[in-house]
Design a protein around this motif. Structure first.
Motif: not given
Length: 98
Positions: A25-39
């Motif tokens: 399996a190819a390594p998973a891409e890292k999420p962009a540094a600007s992503s924000v968690d939201q609830l």
């Protein structure tokens, strides 16, 4: 290895590094540094939190530490649950939900 049923297993296939058919399996891409968690909570979840007594961080300072310590002491000694307190709690519950 091939499995033909619960009692018959065939191990006639070669086992080794050259026998692999699937690629790693190819390594998973890292999420962009600007992503924000939201609830996002629904109004039903907010109402359930209010009913269950869950407080928001802004109201945590309203906790009376001395009263909590006294109730914990009563619970530990076995003198907190009395028939009178249980009747009063049941009456309040029935008044609110009946």
């Amino acid at each position: 290895m091939q499995i033909y049923g619960p009692y018959r297993v065939s191990t006639q296939q070669p086992v080794g590094p050259n026998s692999r058919t699937a690629k790693p399996a190819a390594p998973a891409e890292k999420p962009a540094a600007s992503s924000v968690d939201q609830l996002d909570l629904s109004s039903a979840a907010t109402a359930a939190n209010r009913l269950s007594g869950i407080t928001s961080p802004s109201t945590e300072s309203d906790i009376r530490v001395d009263r909590v310590a006294e109730i914990r002491r009563q619970i530990a000694s076995g003198s907190y649950d009395t028939p009178e307190k249980m009747d009063a709690a049941l009456d309040r519950f029935l008044d609110q939900y009946a």
